[in-house]
Structures are given as C-alpha cells and as structure tokens.
Design a protein around this motif. Structure first.
Motif, PDB file in Angstrom:
ATOM      1  N   VAL B  67       0.888  -1.359  -0.179  1.00 44.48           N
ATOM      2  CA  VAL B  67      -0.382  -0.143  -0.235  1.00 44.48           C
ATOM      3  C   VAL B  67       0.986   1.445  -0.203  1.00 44.48           C
ATOM      4  CG1 VAL B  67      -1.586   1.051   1.407  1.00 44.48           C
ATOM      5  CG2 VAL B  67      -2.049  -1.054   1.204  1.00 44.48           C
ATOM      6  N   VAL B  68       1.849   1.771   1.215  1.00 44.30           N
ATOM      7  CA  VAL B  68       2.718   2.522   0.834  1.00 44.30           C
ATOM      8  C   VAL B  68       3.312   2.730  -0.107  1.00 44.30           C
ATOM      9  CG1 VAL B  68       4.889   3.193   2.017  1.00 44.30           C
ATOM     10  CG2 VAL B  68       3.080   2.354   3.459  1.00 44.30           C
ATOM     11  N   PHE B  71       1.457   4.167  -2.621  1.00 45.25           N
ATOM     12  CA  PHE B  71       0.853   5.593  -2.819  1.00 45.25           C
ATOM     13  C   PHE B  71       1.095   6.459  -3.071  1.00 45.25           C
ATOM     14  CE2 PHE B  71       0.945   7.103   1.827  1.00 45.25           C
ATOM     15  CZ  PHE B  71       0.319   6.498   2.520  1.00 45.25           C
ATOM     16  N   MET B  72       2.888   6.272  -2.267  1.00 45.31           N
ATOM     17  CA  MET B  72       3.839   7.498  -2.646  1.00 45.31           C
ATOM     18  C   MET B  72       4.563   7.049  -3.893  1.00 45.31           C
ATOM     19  SD  MET B  72       7.740   8.071   0.179  1.00 45.31           S
ATOM     20  CE  MET B  72       8.586   8.525  -1.245  1.00 45.31           C
ATOM     21  N   PRO B  75       0.869   7.786  -6.735  1.00 48.76           N
ATOM     22  CA  PRO B  75      -0.362   7.750  -6.216  1.00 48.76           C
ATOM     23  C   PRO B  75      -1.704   7.508  -7.237  1.00 48.76           C
ATOM     24  CG  PRO B  75       0.627   9.986  -6.948  1.00 48.76           C
ATOM     25  CD  PRO B  75       1.825   8.028  -6.730  1.00 48.76           C
ATOM     26  N   ARG B  76      -1.792   8.050  -8.388  1.00 48.86           N
ATOM     27  CA  ARG B  76      -3.573   7.472  -8.922  1.00 48.86           C
ATOM     28  C   ARG B  76      -3.520   6.321  -9.301  1.00 48.86           C
ATOM     29  NH1 ARG B  76      -5.434  10.575 -11.677  1.00 48.86           N
ATOM     30  NH2 ARG B  76      -6.994   9.782 -13.146  1.00 48.86           N
ATOM     31  N   TYR B  78      -3.332   4.287  -6.751  1.00 54.07           N
ATOM     32  CA  TYR B  78      -3.744   4.180  -6.063  1.00 54.07           C
ATOM     33  C   TYR B  78      -4.951   4.233  -5.589  1.00 54.07           C
ATOM     34  CZ  TYR B  78      -4.296   5.082  -0.358  1.00 54.07           C
ATOM     35  OH  TYR B  78      -5.082   4.847   1.138  1.00 54.07           O
ATOM     36  N   THR B  79      -5.342   6.031  -6.283  1.00 52.76           N
ATOM     37  CA  THR B  79      -6.505   6.302  -5.750  1.00 52.76           C
ATOM     38  C   THR B  79      -7.702   6.022  -6.670  1.00 52.76           C
ATOM     39  OG1 THR B  79      -5.638   8.076  -7.097  1.00 52.76           O
ATOM     40  CG2 THR B  79      -5.623   8.544  -4.745  1.00 52.76           C
ATOM     41  N   GLU B  80      -7.317   5.869  -8.004  1.00 50.75           N
ATOM     42  CA  GLU B  80      -8.319   4.690  -8.952  1.00 50.75           C
ATOM     43  C   GLU B  80      -8.479   3.545  -8.118  1.00 50.75           C
ATOM     44  OE1 GLU B  80      -8.898   7.485 -10.865  1.00 50.75           O
ATOM     45  OE2 GLU B  80      -9.269   5.772 -13.032  1.00 50.75           O
ATOM     46  N   SER B  82      -8.742   2.040  -5.100  1.00 51.95           N
ATOM     47  CA  SER B  82      -9.613   2.341  -3.426  1.00 51.95           C
ATOM     48  C   SER B  82     -10.828   3.298  -4.471  1.00 51.95           C
ATOM     49  CB  SER B  82      -8.931   3.350  -3.151  1.00 51.95           C
ATOM     50  OG  SER B  82      -7.573   4.671  -2.823  1.00 51.95           O
ATOM     51  N   THR B  83     -11.031   3.994  -5.317  1.00 54.04           N
ATOM     52  CA  THR B  83     -12.437   4.446  -5.842  1.00 54.04           C
ATOM     53  C   THR B  83     -12.535   3.960  -6.175  1.00 54.04           C
ATOM     54  OG1 THR B  83     -11.027   6.681  -6.282  1.00 54.04           O
ATOM     55  CG2 THR B  83     -13.436   5.737  -6.982  1.00 54.04           C
ATOM     56  N   PHE B  86     -13.621   0.167  -4.599  1.00 49.57           N
ATOM     57  CA  PHE B  86     -13.964   0.398  -3.219  1.00 49.57           C
ATOM     58  C   PHE B  86     -14.817  -0.772  -2.038  1.00 49.57           C
ATOM     59  CE2 PHE B  86     -18.258   1.667  -3.614  1.00 49.57           C
ATOM     60  CZ  PHE B  86     -18.932   1.943  -2.246  1.00 49.57           C
ATOM     61  N   ALA B 304       5.174   8.829  -9.505  1.00 51.64           N
ATOM     62  CA  ALA B 304       5.110  10.162  -9.189  1.00 51.64           C
ATOM     63  C   ALA B 304       6.360  10.723  -9.471  1.00 51.64           C
ATOM     64  CB  ALA B 304       5.358   9.970  -7.556  1.00 51.64           C
ATOM     65  N   PRO B 305       6.687  11.697  -9.253  1.00 51.73           N
ATOM     66  CA  PRO B 305       7.935  13.394 -10.164  1.00 51.73           C
ATOM     67  C   PRO B 305       9.280  12.374  -9.056  1.00 51.73           C
ATOM     68  CG  PRO B 305       6.698  14.691  -8.626  1.00 51.73           C
ATOM     69  CD  PRO B 305       5.529  12.902  -8.460  1.00 51.73           C
ATOM     70  N   THR B 308      10.293  12.147  -5.259  1.00 52.22           N
ATOM     71  CA  THR B 308       9.985  11.896  -4.480  1.00 52.22           C
ATOM     72  C   THR B 308      10.298   9.951  -5.132  1.00 52.22           C
ATOM     73  OG1 THR B 308       7.950  12.625  -5.171  1.00 52.22           O
ATOM     74  CG2 THR B 308       7.142  10.344  -4.362  1.00 52.22           C
TER      75      THR B 308
END
Lengths: 437, 343
Positions: B67-68, B71-72, B75-76, B78-80, B82-83, B86, B304-305, B308
């Motif tokens: 998970v870490v 999301f680090m 991130p996209r 992870y958010t896609e 989890s949306t 869900f 991520a950039p 990061t």
C-alpha cells in the motif's frame, strides 16, 4: 447525512479508535521492558509475572492497532482520493518510514512474545525495547504527515498542482517537531495513567504485590510525562500561533483582534454574536502565552473571512477539555512523584488509590480532545490554506452506509477488547492467588 | 529515471510475492481449518496455531508495504483502485480486522471455553473471505472493466469486479493460499500421521489449483480478453510456465513418496512464485485497464515525480537492510528447527 459529513465522521471514528491502540503500542512496551529489566536484575518471579501480564496487553492491543492501522492506510484513498492524488507524492515518505518501523515492531513483538527460553535473555529484553522504539518511531512518522497537513511545506503550488517536490522538507515541516513531541509525551501520559489507574483499582480489590509494583512503575512513567506535557504543550501552542492564527483564535474563542489579549478560560463561543459567553478572562495572558510578550497583538476570528473559519465551539471546548485535564494530571503527577519519593506508604491508602483509579480514562480523554483540536481546528482545509476537505472527497455515493459498517465494527471491537481485558485480569488474579500479601 | 521506477516496481512485486508466500499461507491455515476431517482434529489446530502465531503479524506487514509503495510511488494507481474497487477493498478490510482480532482473542482469551467457538469460526470464515476478495481485487485491473464514466452505480463501482473472471481468480487465490499452508504444514508436522494428512490435502489442492488455473484462462477468453495469446506470446511467461510445470514433477514425487519435507516446501513456494511472476509480467507495464476504449493507465504515467521516487527508493533500501536481517532472525528462531529436524 451528506457525504462530506459522513466521510469526516468515518475518518474521525477510525482515527479516534486507532489512536488509543497506537498510544498503547508506543508506551506499553516500555513499561513491559522496565518490569522485565527488574526481573532480569533481581530474578523476582513477581516481576516476571508482571512482564508477562503486560506483554499480553501489548500483544492484544498491538493486534487491534495493526489491523485498525491497516484500515486507515486504505481509508485515506477510500475517503479522500483527491487528497492522496496531491499529497501522496509529497508526504508518502513518512508513511514509507512508518511502514518500516511498523514491520520491525511486528517482528520484534513476535520474538518477544514467543521468545521466552528460546533466545538469549538480553536479546529477548532488547526485542521488547525494539517494540517500543519502533512504536515511537511509527508515531513520530505518522504525526509528521499530519503536521504537514497543518503546515504544508516542501513543494510549490502551481495552478492547483504541486511542483518542485522535496519530500524531506515536507516530512520535516515546521509543525513536525512540536506536534510529534506533544503526541509522544501524550501517549506516555495517557497510557501511564490508564495502567496506573487499572492497577490502583485492582490493588483496592486484591492487595496483590504484583499490582502494587505495577501501579508504582506506571505512576513513575505517567507522572514524568504529565509534568513534562504542559511545557511541550506550550511550545506547540506557540507554533500554532505563528503558523495557524485562525486555529489559535478558534481554540481560544478569541473573536476580536487586540493587543494584550486576555486568555479565555471555559465558556461557550457564540459565532453569531461574535463573542465567547460565560468565560473567565485573564488579562493579557493570551498574548504572553502565544507570543511571549504581554502586549503582543493576537488576531481574532473577525479578521478572517467567514468561509475559512473552523467550527468554533467544538475546537474551543475540546481545547479547554485538553488543557483542563492536562493540568489536573500534571498536579496529580507532582503529587504522585512526591509520594513515591517521600512517603511511599501513602500510595497504599485506599483514598489515594481511589483517586488514581478514577483518573484511569483522563489521559486518553485529553488525548482525544487534543486530536479534535488539531483536526477540527484545521477545517475547512485538508491541506491548510491549499486544498479544502470538500474538494478531496471521494466521488462515490452513500458514504453514510460505509460509516455505519465501520461504526458497528469498531463498537463491537471496543466491547470485545474491554471484555477481554477484564477476563485477562481475572485470569491473572486466579494465577496470582498464592502471592497475596 | 526509468531505472529508479523499475527498482521500485521490483520492490512492489517482491512485497506482493512475500505477502502471498508468507501472509497467504497464514490465510491458508485458516481456510484449511474449515475442513479438519475426522481424525487428529485438535492436533491439527494446535499445529496450525503454533505455526502461525509468532509470525503472522510480521507477514501481514508485506501488505502495508504494498500500500505504501503504491500511494507514494504511484498515487494515481492507489486512488483509482480505492475509488472504483472500494467495495471489495472494504470487504478485505473487514476480513483483516475480524481475522486479526479473532486470532488474537482465540489465543489469549482462555479464561472460559465459551467464546472460543465464536473466535474460531470468525477466524476461519474471515480467512476464506479475505483471501477470496484479495483475488477479486487482483483481477479487476487486468480485466479492464473499470469504467469511470459508467452511468449507474453498478457500472462504475460493481461491474469491474463482480464478473466470472474476478470471481474465478478469487477462488484460485483461496486455493493457492490453502495449498501453501498445507505444503508448509507438511514440513512443520513432527508427527508422521499429521504430516500424511497435510500431504493428502496438498495433493488435492495442487490438482485444484491447476484446474482453476485452466478455468481462469477460459473465463478470460469468455470475457473477450486474449489472455491465452498474451500469456503464451510472451517469452518470459512461457518460461515461468515451463519452469512451474517442470517443478510440478519433483513436487508431486515429494508429496507422494513422503520424502524431502524441506524440498516440498521449497518446491511448493517456487511453483506459486512462478505463477505470480507470470502474472506480473502479464500485467506490466499497465497498472490498470479501463472499459469503453479509455487508454490504460501505465505505471510510468502514474509514477510520482523524480524526487519522490528517489526518496522512496532510499527508504525501501534502508528499510530492507533493517527488516530482512530481523525477519530472518525471527524465522530462524521459530521455523529453524522444523528444517533441522528433517535434514
């Protein structure tokens, strides 16, 4: 209930639940290691039994904390995906360190719990200490991430998108040190008083030597933290005053900007009338406490646009509760340390034991109130000054149903955990029956 | 820069692999408890509790790491996930909470025997439930039915995972976890009759895994996903498939001939690792596919950039230096004797 309120309630519930177990995971291993150290040095079986009893507590609460923490790591995405879109790359770093610390904690706990007679005794003791140190590290890292939400740093904000990201700067943001220290001390204070209180109550009932030792050991830790906390809290408040003047104004129920501002104690802030009623005012003390200068100007809520106000009453009341309980516990801590040093027999008196038994939940109440101040006081922002909570919300409908599911699950878990603790204590008393004094 | 991302993906794959090989086996022990059979019931339960108790918390941490990293580092993704997923994610969270608590309570709440039945069944059912939904979640990003622009709740939040392919993958995951548990327990059992029991289960489960694997390919074809062509058109996938098939022979021999309780564990884990490796290669470089002709989201797009990614890699490397030695020490203390005894 609309989605935003449901999501905020769900987050509050999850955090409020998890913080209890996380705090136990931070402080309890050190108590366990202290008792263990006494056993390794003196060889007294009562110390060994106490170590084992506390380690069971650590094991049970760590298990619940680990799973509720897992839920939280997913919940950030389940409830606030737009926040994670923006923030993941910036403040992922403390979470990745937290993951490492959490991992080490789980490994060390396995070694400690099942390592009796299997690993060399000092490695065994060391594994217990590692559990505590990793717990503290986890706590600090997670609070770093929360501090960043209060004090965003380590990036430029260009047209709603972060650029020039510096994860180190984000992690060590201006709020990180004060907030982290405040939380760690709070964990020791809350857990110390809770453990001392439970054993004081048991001592009233059973007079077992084990409970006497447990009570006194926990009292040392609790008192130390409680005496330290007002100083740490003061540093935290000064940091909030500089970074988030509107949060400070809400905490204080301070509506009009003035020089030499009075400290407002208690009362009920009335946002419509723009004044805090029924409060005690101590002249010029707020200016002094917030800025170290009796005449310093303190911004009032009236100076900020209404749509940037946090909910005033909950923030103010929670702050009063936290400071009130913190002060009470500091006095109790001074009394406890003095008694330990000069009149230890006092600590066997039923009146004194009853006093501490009644204080069992106070540290945790103060801790929860403090988190209400931090989180509610940051609203309407999820990233202070940059991203509003409502804009981070998940697009999915019906958050209220998942809130219901979480509420039922947490309520059940809380009931079972408390019942289990009670049964563990009865089991312990049964085993210790022979050791009565 | 691509190299940093590649190494992070390697860490992601390794964390998933370890989660399946270690955490999965813990789930498997709970699943195996659902059918204890008629003989040696108490002994089986005791062996499984003994095997799982010291290590399950550590094994669970691989999931946290996954998970870490997501999301680090991405991130996209992870958010896609989890949306749009869900519902199954909530399902595994519920399962993880119930299972962790039930296992702990079962171990410590020994004052009276009364609540033990409740803990036991909560533990077993939540093990099955969580394993199943983990598989379901793994299927959705590959299948490509995620439709952000769907018109109904069902289309957006349900259809992507409630379909034959994902459900079969859920069953497949349950079978894999149970197989791993059975194989490890063959090695952990010091008693011959007990080991024979888990051997029989492992044989049955190995057959189940192979059959469900074939059904999975069929389900993909039925859903118009050319998984067979993609898989066998890829040299790496063909390689791991050949290797897994090859390993099945000595694995089978070990199980039937009651030999090599160390080898049987290594071979079982090796075969499952091959399966996972094939899946990773099949999935890469896409993180998730959408329905309705939307372009897929690749890991490179979701990354991520640079700053990061570099600090994430730093954290992962330093973290590994701390975690691996202590994890090996943990396993040596509690699992070492089960290897020494047999060799």
């Amino acid at each position: 209930m609309d989605n935003l309120l449901a999501a905020r309630t769900q987050m509050a519930l999850s955090l409020g639940f998890h913080i209890v177990f996380a705090s136990i995971g931070i402080a309890m291993p050190f108590l366990m290691a202290l008792a263990h150290l006494r056993y390794l040095r003196g060889g007294d079986p009562v110390d060994r039994d106490l170590t084992k009893a506390w380690s069971k507590g650590v094991a049970i609460f760590f298990a619940i904390g680990a799973v509720s923490g897992t839920v939280l790591s997913f919940e950030l995405g389940l409830l606030w995906p737009r926040f994670m879109d923006h923030a993941g790359a910036i403040i992922g770093m403390p979470f990745s360190w937290e993951g490492t610390a959490f991992f080490l904690e789980a490994i060390a706990l396995g070694i400690f719990l099942y390592g009796w007679e299997r690993v060399p005794r000092w490695i065994h003791w060391g594994s217990g200490v590692v559990v505590g140190v990793s717990g503290v590290a986890s706590g600090v890292f997670v609070v770093c991430a929360n501090a960043w939400m209060n004090s965003p740093a380590g990036f430029d904000w260009n047209g709603g998108q972060p650029t020039a990201i510096d994860p180190w700067k984000a992690m060590f943001n201006p709020a990180a040190a004060t907030e982290g220290l405040h939380m760690i001390v709070a964990a020791f204070e809350a857990v110390g008083f809770a453990v001392a209180g439970v054993h004081a109550w048991l001592l009233l009932k059973t007079r077992l030597d084990l409970h006497r030792r447990a009570f006194r050991l926990a009292l040392i830790v609790a008192s130390g933290a409680a005496i330290l906390q007002p100083l740490v809290g003061d540093v935290s408040a000064k940091s909030v005053a500089r970074r988030q003047p509107i949060k400070l104004a809400a905490m204080e129920g301070h509506f009009q900007t003035e020089r030499g501002a009075s400290l407002i104690v208690g009362g009920w802030p009335d946002a419509e009338a723009m004044q805090t009623r029924m409060a005690i005012r101590i002249p010029r003390l707020l200016s002094f406490l917030a800025f170290g200068d009796l005449d310093h100007e303190v911004k009032g809520l009236a100076d900020f646009p209404r749509d940037q106000w946090p909910p005033i009453a909950p923030t103010h009341v929670a702050f009063q509760v936290m400071v009130g309980l913190g002060s009470l516990l500091a006095v109790l801590g001074l009394f406890g340390l003095a008694a330990l040093r000069f009149a230890p027999d006092w600590l066997d008196r039923p009146q004194v034991l009853r006093l501490f038994a009644w204080s069992t939940p106070l540290g945790f109440l103060a801790l929860e109130a403090g988190w209400v101040v931090t989180e509610v006081g940051r609203q309407p922002w999820i990233i202070y000054g940059l991203l509003r909570t409502v804009d981070a919300l998940t697009p999915r409908p019906g958050v209220v149903y998942t809130l219901g599911l979480y509420a039922v699950t947490y309520a059940l878990l809380a009931v079972i955990a408390v019942a289990l603790l009670g049964r563990q204590i009865r089991l312990l008393d049964r085993q210790q029956g022979g050791a009565r004094t | 820069m691509i190299n940093v991302m590649a190494i992070i993906l390697l860490f992601l794959a390794l964390s998933l692999l370890f989660y399946v090989l270690f955490g999965g086996a813990d789930f498997g022990a709970g699943i195996l408890e659902l059918r204890l059979g008629k003989t040696l019931r108490d002994e089986q339960q005791e062996l499984m509790a003994h095997a799982v108790a010291p290590v399950w918390e550590a094994n669970h941490m691989w999931l946290i790491l996954v998970v870490v990293i997501l999301f680090m580092g991405f991130p996209r993704v992870y958010t896609e996930l989890s949306t749009y997923l869900f519902l199954p994610i909530m399902a595994i969270l519920l399962g993880i909470v119930v299972r962790g608590c039930a296992f702990t309570f079962r171990h410590y709440d020994t004052l009276t025997p009364r609540p033990q039945g409740l803990y036991r069944w909560a533990y077993r059912l939540s093990s099955l439930w969580t394993a199943f939904f983990l598989g379901v979640i793994a299927g959705a990003p590959f299948l490509g039915r995620i439709s952000p622009q769907g018109s109904s709740f069902y289309e957006v939040y349900v259809a992507s995972w409630l379909n034959p392919f994902c459900l079969v993958l859920g069953c497949f995951t349950v079978a894999i976890f149970a197989l791993l548990a059975a194989v490890y327990l063959v090695g952990e059992a010091s008693d011959g009759a007990l080991a024979a029991l888990f051997r029989r289960r492992a044989v049955f489960l190995a057959v189940t895994v192979v059959v469900l694997g074939a059904v999975l390919f069929a389900a993909a074809e039925a859903a118009d996903v050319a998984m067979t062509r993609l898989f066998f058109g890829n040299p790496v996938c063909c390689g791991v498939f050949a290797l897994a098939t090859l390993l099945l022979v000595p694995f089978w021999w070990c199980l039937r001939s009651k030999q090599g309780t160390v080898a049987v564990r290594a071979l079982g884990a090796g075969i499952i690792a091959c399966v996972l490796l094939g899946w990773f290669v099949l999935q890469y470089p896409v993180a998730l596919r959408y329905a309705g002709g939307l372009p897929p989201l690749t890991f490179a797009e979701a990354a991520a950039p640079d700053a990061t990614q570099r600090s994430l890699l730093g954290a992962l490397v330093v973290g590994s230096c701390l975690i691996f030695p202590s994890l090996i020490y943990l396993l040596k203390i509690f699992k070492g004797e089960t290897f020494r005894r047999t060799s």
